[in-house]
Design an enzyme around this catalytic site. Structure first.
Site, PDB file in Angstrom:
ATOM      1  N   ASP A   1       0.834  -1.202   0.000  1.00  0.00           N
ATOM      2  CA  ASP A   1       0.000   0.000   0.000  1.00  0.00           C
ATOM      3  C   ASP A   1       0.867   1.250   0.000  1.00  0.00           C
ATOM      4  O   ASP A   1       0.593   2.234  -0.687  1.00  0.00           O
ATOM      5  CB  ASP A   1      -0.920   0.011   1.230  1.00  0.00           C
ATOM      6  CG  ASP A   1      -2.103  -0.924   1.039  1.00  0.00           C
ATOM      7  OD1 ASP A   1      -2.745  -1.279   2.033  1.00  0.00           O
ATOM      8  OD2 ASP A   1      -2.372  -1.308  -0.117  1.00  0.00           O
TER       9      ASP A   1
ATOM     10  N   ASP B   1       3.875   1.540  -1.181  1.00  0.00           N
ATOM     11  CA  ASP B   1       4.441   1.717  -2.523  1.00  0.00           C
ATOM     12  C   ASP B   1       3.404   2.253  -3.491  1.00  0.00           C
ATOM     13  O   ASP B   1       3.689   3.091  -4.347  1.00  0.00           O
ATOM     14  CB  ASP B   1       4.996   0.389  -3.055  1.00  0.00           C
ATOM     15  CG  ASP B   1       6.266   0.008  -2.312  1.00  0.00           C
ATOM     16  OD1 ASP B   1       6.635  -1.167  -2.340  1.00  0.00           O
ATOM     17  OD2 ASP B   1       6.868   0.906  -1.691  1.00  0.00           O
TER      18      ASP B   1
ATOM     19  N   GLU C   1      11.259 -35.368   3.229  1.00  0.00           N
ATOM     20  CA  GLU C   1      11.586 -34.608   4.451  1.00  0.00           C
ATOM     21  C   GLU C   1      10.820 -33.294   4.412  1.00  0.00           C
ATOM     22  O   GLU C   1      10.420 -32.842   3.343  1.00  0.00           O
ATOM     23  CB  GLU C   1      13.091 -34.333   4.506  1.00  0.00           C
ATOM     24  CG  GLU C   1      13.519 -33.400   3.379  1.00  0.00           C
ATOM     25  CD  GLU C   1      15.007 -33.449   3.065  1.00  0.00           C
ATOM     26  OE1 GLU C   1      15.756 -32.901   3.870  1.00  0.00           O
ATOM     27  OE2 GLU C   1      15.388 -34.004   2.025  1.00  0.00           O
TER      28      GLU C   1
ATOM     29  N   LYS D   1       9.877 -29.450   4.165  1.00  0.00           N
ATOM     30  CA  LYS D   1      10.469 -28.270   3.529  1.00  0.00           C
ATOM     31  C   LYS D   1      10.392 -27.157   4.570  1.00  0.00           C
ATOM     32  O   LYS D   1       9.316 -26.700   4.928  1.00  0.00           O
ATOM     33  CB  LYS D   1       9.685 -27.897   2.272  1.00  0.00           C
ATOM     34  CG  LYS D   1      10.285 -26.713   1.545  1.00  0.00           C
ATOM     35  CD  LYS D   1       9.654 -26.556   0.173  1.00  0.00           C
ATOM     36  CE  LYS D   1      10.358 -25.517  -0.655  1.00  0.00           C
ATOM     37  NZ  LYS D   1      10.243 -24.168  -0.133  1.00  0.00           N
TER      38      LYS D   1
ATOM     39  N   ASP E   1      10.522 -23.633   6.272  1.00  0.00           N
ATOM     40  CA  ASP E   1      10.230 -22.289   5.775  1.00  0.00           C
ATOM     41  C   ASP E   1      11.168 -21.280   6.447  1.00  0.00           C
ATOM     42  O   ASP E   1      10.807 -20.602   7.393  1.00  0.00           O
ATOM     43  CB  ASP E   1       8.764 -21.950   6.074  1.00  0.00           C
ATOM     44  CG  ASP E   1       8.287 -20.792   5.222  1.00  0.00           C
ATOM     45  OD1 ASP E   1       9.050 -20.334   4.346  1.00  0.00           O
ATOM     46  OD2 ASP E   1       7.148 -20.342   5.435  1.00  0.00           O
TER      47      ASP E   1
ATOM     48  N   TYR F   1      20.493 -30.128   5.008  1.00  0.00           N
ATOM     49  CA  TYR F   1      19.806 -31.091   4.138  1.00  0.00           C
ATOM     50  C   TYR F   1      20.484 -31.281   2.785  1.00  0.00           C
ATOM     51  O   TYR F   1      20.006 -32.031   1.946  1.00  0.00           O
ATOM     52  CB  TYR F   1      18.335 -30.694   3.933  1.00  0.00           C
ATOM     53  CG  TYR F   1      18.132 -29.252   3.476  1.00  0.00           C
ATOM     54  CD1 TYR F   1      18.580 -28.836   2.244  1.00  0.00           C
ATOM     55  CD2 TYR F   1      17.482 -28.338   4.301  1.00  0.00           C
ATOM     56  CE1 TYR F   1      18.403 -27.519   1.836  1.00  0.00           C
ATOM     57  CE2 TYR F   1      17.303 -27.029   3.906  1.00  0.00           C
ATOM     58  CZ  TYR F   1      17.767 -26.625   2.669  1.00  0.00           C
ATOM     59  OH  TYR F   1      17.591 -25.335   2.265  1.00  0.00           O
TER      60      TYR F   1
ATOM     61  N   LYS G   1       4.039 -29.009  -2.102  1.00  0.00           N
ATOM     62  CA  LYS G   1       3.610 -27.921  -1.225  1.00  0.00           C
ATOM     63  C   LYS G   1       2.315 -28.267  -0.493  1.00  0.00           C
ATOM     64  O   LYS G   1       1.446 -28.956  -1.047  1.00  0.00           O
ATOM     65  CB  LYS G   1       3.399 -26.635  -2.049  1.00  0.00           C
ATOM     66  CG  LYS G   1       4.611 -26.176  -2.828  1.00  0.00           C
ATOM     67  CD  LYS G   1       5.775 -25.779  -1.937  1.00  0.00           C
ATOM     68  CE  LYS G   1       5.618 -24.410  -1.354  1.00  0.00           C
ATOM     69  NZ  LYS G   1       6.011 -23.326  -2.227  1.00  0.00           N
TER      70      LYS G   1
ATOM     71  N   CYS H   1      -5.482   4.174 -20.274  1.00  0.00           N
ATOM     72  CA  CYS H   1      -4.463   3.939 -19.255  1.00  0.00           C
ATOM     73  C   CYS H   1      -4.660   4.913 -18.095  1.00  0.00           C
ATOM     74  O   CYS H   1      -4.710   6.121 -18.312  1.00  0.00           O
ATOM     75  CB  CYS H   1      -3.084   4.106 -19.869  1.00  0.00           C
ATOM     76  SG  CYS H   1      -1.766   4.083 -18.639  1.00  0.00           S
TER      77      CYS H   1
ATOM     78  N   CYS I   1      -1.514   7.459 -18.031  1.00  0.00           N
ATOM     79  CA  CYS I   1      -1.184   8.461 -19.046  1.00  0.00           C
ATOM     80  C   CYS I   1      -2.375   8.806 -19.924  1.00  0.00           C
ATOM     81  O   CYS I   1      -2.281   9.684 -20.781  1.00  0.00           O
ATOM     82  CB  CYS I   1      -0.011   8.002 -19.910  1.00  0.00           C
ATOM     83  SG  CYS I   1      -0.411   6.659 -21.033  1.00  0.00           S
TER      84      CYS I   1
ATOM     85  N   CYS J   1      -1.623  -0.543 -22.300  1.00  0.00           N
ATOM     86  CA  CYS J   1      -1.546   0.880 -22.606  1.00  0.00           C
ATOM     87  C   CYS J   1      -0.730   1.044 -23.881  1.00  0.00           C
ATOM     88  O   CYS J   1       0.299   0.409 -24.061  1.00  0.00           O
ATOM     89  CB  CYS J   1      -0.855   1.578 -21.447  1.00  0.00           C
ATOM     90  SG  CYS J   1      -0.240   3.201 -21.860  1.00  0.00           S
TER      91      CYS J   1
ATOM     92  N   CYS K   1       4.213   6.910 -21.518  1.00  0.00           N
ATOM     93  CA  CYS K   1       3.458   6.536 -20.323  1.00  0.00           C
ATOM     94  C   CYS K   1       4.419   6.509 -19.134  1.00  0.00           C
ATOM     95  O   CYS K   1       5.386   5.747 -19.126  1.00  0.00           O
ATOM     96  CB  CYS K   1       2.815   5.160 -20.501  1.00  0.00           C
ATOM     97  SG  CYS K   1       2.010   4.579 -19.003  1.00  0.00           S
TER      98      CYS K   1
HETATM   99  S1  IVH Z   1      16.823 -29.120  -1.160  1.00  0.00           S
HETATM  100  C1  IVH Z   1      18.437 -29.005  -4.806  1.00  0.00           C
HETATM  101  N1  IVH Z   1      15.540 -29.588   1.063  1.00  0.00           N
HETATM  102  O1  IVH Z   1      13.495 -24.623  -0.338  1.00  0.00           O
HETATM  103  C2  IVH Z   1      18.417 -28.825  -3.540  1.00  0.00           C
HETATM  104  N2  IVH Z   1      15.479 -27.395   0.177  1.00  0.00           N
HETATM  105  O2  IVH Z   1      12.241 -23.940  -2.846  1.00  0.00           O
HETATM  106  C3  IVH Z   1      18.201 -27.589  -2.840  1.00  0.00           C
HETATM  107  N3  IVH Z   1      14.261 -25.800   1.557  1.00  0.00           N
HETATM  108  O3  IVH Z   1      16.222 -22.939  -1.698  1.00  0.00           O
HETATM  109  C4  IVH Z   1      17.169 -27.590  -1.920  1.00  0.00           C
HETATM  110  N4  IVH Z   1      13.710 -27.187   3.146  1.00  0.00           N
HETATM  111  O4  IVH Z   1      15.943 -22.913   0.843  1.00  0.00           O
HETATM  112  C5  IVH Z   1      15.861 -28.681   0.138  1.00  0.00           C
HETATM  113  N5  IVH Z   1      14.499 -30.127   3.054  1.00  0.00           N
HETATM  114  C6  IVH Z   1      14.815 -29.218   2.134  1.00  0.00           C
HETATM  115  C7  IVH Z   1      14.411 -27.882   2.229  1.00  0.00           C
HETATM  116  C8  IVH Z   1      14.757 -26.998   1.224  1.00  0.00           C
HETATM  117  C9  IVH Z   1      13.639 -25.946   2.717  1.00  0.00           C
HETATM  118  C10 IVH Z   1      14.315 -24.541   0.789  1.00  0.00           C
HETATM  119  C11 IVH Z   1      15.668 -24.159   0.288  1.00  0.00           C
HETATM  120  C12 IVH Z   1      15.508 -24.004  -1.200  1.00  0.00           C
HETATM  121  C13 IVH Z   1      14.049 -23.810  -1.316  1.00  0.00           C
HETATM  122  C14 IVH Z   1      13.558 -24.216  -2.691  1.00  0.00           C
END
Ligand code: IVH
Length: 713
Positions: free
Chosen positions: A54, A56, A135, A137, A139, A245, A333, A438, A441, A456, A462
C-alpha cells in the site's frame, strides 16, 4: 497494519489522466500527510500503519500525479525524501556450486508425474526400483557453510543462486552451526535452512514490542532479518536454528546416496530433520507427506511442504539440472491457506510492458500468519468470471467491489482470489467496468486478439511504463547497480535526470564533479555516496550478454530465455545481427531463432518488434557498454560449441538424457540435419537424417562413439 489507511488507498479512484489541477493539488497534499505519517510510524515508532504494498502504491500515485503536474510538486513532497544509497553492508560470495531452487508439486498427480518423468528420462521401466527421500520443507532461508579441513571459513546466503551475501560473522553466532568438524576434507560445503522456532519468534516479537522496536510478520522474516544484521551481537541475541539437508562443493564425496549423505552430516554434528524418511513407491511418498502434514501444527517451526529427492546420487547426477532446479527433486507444497474478506476497491497498475493489472484492495485479513490487504485479480476476464478461452470460472460469478471474497496464498506467491460469496453481495454492487484508457497516461488501452491482457498504447510516454522499465533495468537479475535501486531510479526519473537506461551511463557526465547541478548536492546524497554510485555504474559497463538481453525488458523474455539466447548467439554482435536479419520471416535467421530451445514464434515476434521499434536506442545503449560474451558452458569439452543431432534409437540413455548431457557440455542439440550440423549420433533405425548427413558430409558416429567422445566409458 491496521485498516486505518485503507480508505485512503482505496479512495484513490480519480483517474490521473483526467484529473484537474485543483484535484491534483488536494490529493498531493493528502498524500504528503499520509506518507509522512506512514514514515514516522514505520521508522520512528516501529508500528507500521500500512502494508509495504500500500505504501508503494501511494508513493507511485504521488509520483504519477507529480509527473502530470510538475508545477504542483510540494516542497515537502514524499518524492523528495529519498534516503541515502544503501551501504554495501555485506560482502559478496560466489558459490562454488550454484544454490538451486526446487520445482513444485501441488497434488498427488504432480508427484506421480515427477516420478514417471524421472523414469522416462533415465529410460527405466515402471518396475525398476527407485528410492526416494522425503523430508519437511523448512520455511526459513537457505545458507551455505564452507568448511576447509574441518574449519568453518565462510557462510553465505543464497542470493541469486550464484552470488550470495557473506554472513559469516553472524552465522558463527548460531549454536546449531559447528565451527569445527571432525573431517579432513579439503572442502566441504554444507547447505541447509536457517529458521526460527515459533516460541522464539513470539518471545522475540514481545521483546521487540516492549522495546518499541520493529516486530516481524512471521518467523521466516524474523530469521532473515536476524541473519542479515550488521551487528553480529544482535544476531547472537536472536535464537536462530539450522537444519542441514544438502551440500555444495565437496572435495571427496560424502556418500553414494542422499540418505547416507544426510546421515553423514548428522554424524558430523549438524542438526538434520527427524522426520526424514526413505520411500520406495509413490504411495509411500504420499503417505509420508500426509504424516508430516498431520504433525505440521505441533512441530514448533514453520514448514511449507515436503521435499522428495531421488536417493541414488549417481542417478541424480545423470538427471542433472534444468536452468535453476534439479530434475531429481521436487517440493510437494501444502495446500494454500485461505480466508474471507471484503473487496473494498480495484486499482489498476500499469507494468513495464504496458499491461493493465487489476489489483484487489481488501479489508486486511490474516492468511497463514500474514496480513493481506492486496490480491491480484489477473485480468479483466478473471474479474468477469471467464478464463482466457472464454470458458466460465467460478461458474461465471463476476467480482464486484463490495463483494466478500475468498483469499488464498501459497508460499511466497501474491495472494489470489479463489471465490466470491453471492449471498453476501450488497444490493447496490455493480459489475466492474474495466478501463479502456491507461490510468497513468490516458492513452487508449487495447486488447489484441488472443491476448488476455489489456495494454496501454502510450509506450515510453506513459510514465508508468517508462519508470517500470527503468526499475527492471536496474533490478537484481539485470544490471544490479549497487546504490541504484527502484527507489533511486524512480526519483531520478521523476526529476528528469534519467529518462532511459542509456542515460544511467551518462549520469556522471551530467551530474558529476564540475557540473552545474551535482548529485552530491541532492537531498539524501553526499560526496561519498555520489562518487560510489558513479563508480558502481561504471563497474556495470561490462555486462554479461544474458543480463543485457534480460535487462532490455522485452515482453516474454525472462531470465531463462535471455540465457538461452545468449548461449545461442554468444556475442552481442551475433545476437544483434540475428535480430536484424530475422525480421524477415522467410529468412534462415528467423528459422534459427524459433528453433532455439524455449523460443517460439510468440517470443520471436516480441523480440523482433522490440528491435524494430527501439533498435536505435538499444544500439546507442550497447555502444556505451562492453558486452561479455556468453561463456561456453564447458569450453574444454570436445563437443562445446558443436551442433549435434541425435537420431535412431539410443540404448544406453534416453533421448532426453542425451540432449541434456550434450547441452551441459556446451553443445547445441538440433532436431534436423543441416549444413550447420557438426555431428550426427545415429543409433539403430536411423533413416533420412543419416542419409542427409552423408550427403552433406557431416560426421556420423554411433552411441558408443558419442559416449567415449564425452568421456563416459
Ligand atoms: S533441497 C536441490 N531440502 O526450499 C536442492 N530445500 O524452494 C536444494 N528448503 O532454496 C534444496 N527445506 O531454501 C531442500 N528439506 C529441504 C528444504 C529446502 C527448505 C528450501 C531451500 C531451497 C528452497 C527451494
Amino acid at each position: 497494519m491496521t485498516g486505518q489507511n485503507d480508505t485512503d488507498v482505496h479512495g484513490l479512484d480519480t483517474d490521473i489522466g483526467t484529473m484537474n489541477e485543483e484535484q491534483a493539488r488536494a490529493e498531493l497534499a493528502r498524500l504528503a500527510v499520509h506518507l509522512q505519517q506512514a514514515d514516522i510510524a514505520y521508522h520512528a515508532a516501529d508500528a507500521p500503519i500500512m502494508t509495504d504494498a500500500d505504501y508503494d502504491a501511494l508513493r507511485r500515485r504521488n509520483a504519477a500525479i507529480e509527473a502530470r503536474f510538475p508545477a504542483l510538486v510540494r516542497p515537502d513532497s514524499p518524492s523528495r525524501k529519498i534516503g541515502a544509497a544503501p551501504a554495501d553492508a555485506f560482502g559478496k560470495i560466489r558459490h562454488a556450486r550454484r544454490m538451486l531452487s526446487l520445482s513444485n508439486a501441488f497434488n498427488d498427480g504432480d508427484v506421480a508425474d515427477f516420478v514417471t518423468g524421472i523414469r522416462r528420462f533415465l529410460g527405466v521401466a515402471a518396475d525398476f526400483p527407485l528410492d526416494f527421500t522425503a523430508e519437511p520443507k523448512i520455511d526459513g532461508l537457505s545458507l551455505s557453510l564452507r568448511y576447509e579441513h574441518g574449519t568453518l571459513v565462510y557462510a553465505a546466503t543464497r542470493g541469486d543462486g550464484e552470488i550470495g551475501e557473506d554472513v559469516t560473522t553472524n552465522a558463527r553466532t548460531i549454536t546449531d552451526i559447528p565451527q569445527m568438524l571432525d573431517d579432513t576434507r579439503a572442502i566441504l560445503e554444507v547447505r541447509g535452512e536457517v529458521y526460527m522456532a515459533h516460541a522464539d519468534f513470539t518471545a522475540l516479537n514481545t521483546r521487540q514490542a516492549q522495546d518499541r522496536a520493529k516486530t516481524f510478520a512471521n518467523p521466516r522474516n524474523a530469521a532473515a532479518g536476524s541473519l542479515r544484521q550488521l551487528d553480529p551481537e544482535v544476531t547472537r541475541s536472536r535464537p536462530l536454528r539450522f537444519f542441514a539437508y544438502a551440500w555444495g562443493l565437496v572435495s571427496e564425496p560424502l556418500a553414494t546416496t542422499q540418505s547416507d549423505a544426510v546421515a553423514k552430516l548428522a554424524a558430523l554434528g549438524f542438526p538434520t530433520n527427524p522426520l526424514f524418511r526413505c520411500c520406495r513407491t509413490v504411495e509411500e511418498m504420499l503417505e509420508t507427506y500426509e504424516g508430516i502434514a498431520r504433525q505440521r501444527a505441533s512441530l514448533g517451526y514453520d514448514i511449507d511442504g515436503v521435499v522428495y529427492k531421488l536417493d541414488d546420487l549417481e542417478l541424480q547426477a545423470r538427471l542433472g539440472l534444468r536452468s535453476t532446479t534439479p530434475r531429481w527433486a521436487i517440493a510437494h507444497k501444502f495446500p494454500a491457506e485461505h480466508a474471507w474478506t471484503e473487496l473494498v476497491g480495484i486499482d489498476i497498475q500499469v507494468g513495464r510492458t504496458g499491461a493493465l493489472s487489476p489489483v484487489a484492495r481488501l479489508k486486511p485479513v490474516t492468511v497463514g500468519g500474514v496480513v493481506v490487504s492486496n490480491a491480484t485479480l489477473h485480468n479483466e476476464d478473471y474479474i468477469a468470471g471467464r478464463d482466457s478461452r472464454g470458458d466460465l470460472i467460478r461458474d461465471g460469478r463476476d467480482i464486484r467491489i463490495g463483494d466478500w471474497v475468498e483469499i488464498y496464498r501459497a508460499g511466497d506467491v501474491i495472494p489470489k482470489i479463489r471465490d466470491i460469496d453471492l449471498a453476501r453481495r450488497p444490493a447496490e454492487a455493480q459489475p466492474y467496468i474495466f478501463p479502456d484508457t491507461c490510468p497513468e497516461c490516458g492513452s487508449p488501452a487495447i486488447r489484441e486478439p488472443g491476448d488476455s491482457v489489456r495494454r496501454c498504447t502510450g509506450g515510453m510516454i506513459c510514465p508508468a511504463q517508462a519508470v517500470e522499465r527503468l526499475k527492471h533495468f536496474v533490478s537484481r537479475s539485470a544490471f544490479d547497480i549497487e546504490g541504484l535501486g527502484a527507489k533511486q531510479v524512480e526519483a531520478f526519473w521523476r526529476d528528469g535526470w534519467i529518462n532511459s537506461p542509456r542515460e544511467i551511463f551518462t549520469l556522471r557526465q551530467r551530474f558529476g564533479p564540475g557540473q552545474p547541478k551535482q548529485l552530491k548536492n541532492r537531498e539524501g546524497w553526499g560526496e561519498k555516496s555520489a562518487a560510489k554510485l558513479f563508480e558502481a555504474i561504471d563497474d556495470k559497463r561490462r555486462i554479461p550478454l544474458a543480463r543485457l538481453i534480460f535487462a532490455l525488458g522485452i515482453r516474454h523474455v525472462g531470465e531463462t530465455s535471455a540465457m538461452m539466447l545468449a548461449t545461442h548467439y554468444a556475442t552481442w554482435e551475433g545476437f544483434r545481427h540475428a535480430m536484424h536479419e530475422a525480421a524477415d520471416p522467410d529468412s534462415l535467421q528467423y528459422s534459427e531463432l524459433i528453433s532455439i530451445d524455449g523460443v517460439g514464434p510468440v517470443m520471436a515476434r516480441s523480440l523482433l518488434t522490440a528491435f524494430q521499434a527501439e533498435g536505435a536506442e538499444i544500439d546507442a545503449l550497447a555502444s556505451t557498454l562492453v558486452v561479455i560474451p556468453a561463456e561456453e558452458r564447458s569450453s574444454d569439452s570436445p563437443v562445446a560449441g558443436k551442433t549435434v543431432v541425435f537420431t535412431g534409437s539410443l540404448e544406453r540413455m534416453t533421448r532426453a538424457e542425451a540432449k541434456a548431457r550434450a547441452e551441459e557440455l556446451g553443445a547445441k542439440v538440433a532436431g534436423s540435419v543441416s549444413a550447420k550440423t557438426d555431428l550426427l549420433v545415429a543409433g539403430p533405425g536411423a533413416g533420412s537424417k543419416a542419409k542427409k548427413a552423408a550427403e552433406l558430409g557431416v560426421e556420423v558416429i554411433d552411441e558408443n562413439g558419442w559416449l567415449s567422445l564425452i568421456g563416459v566409458s
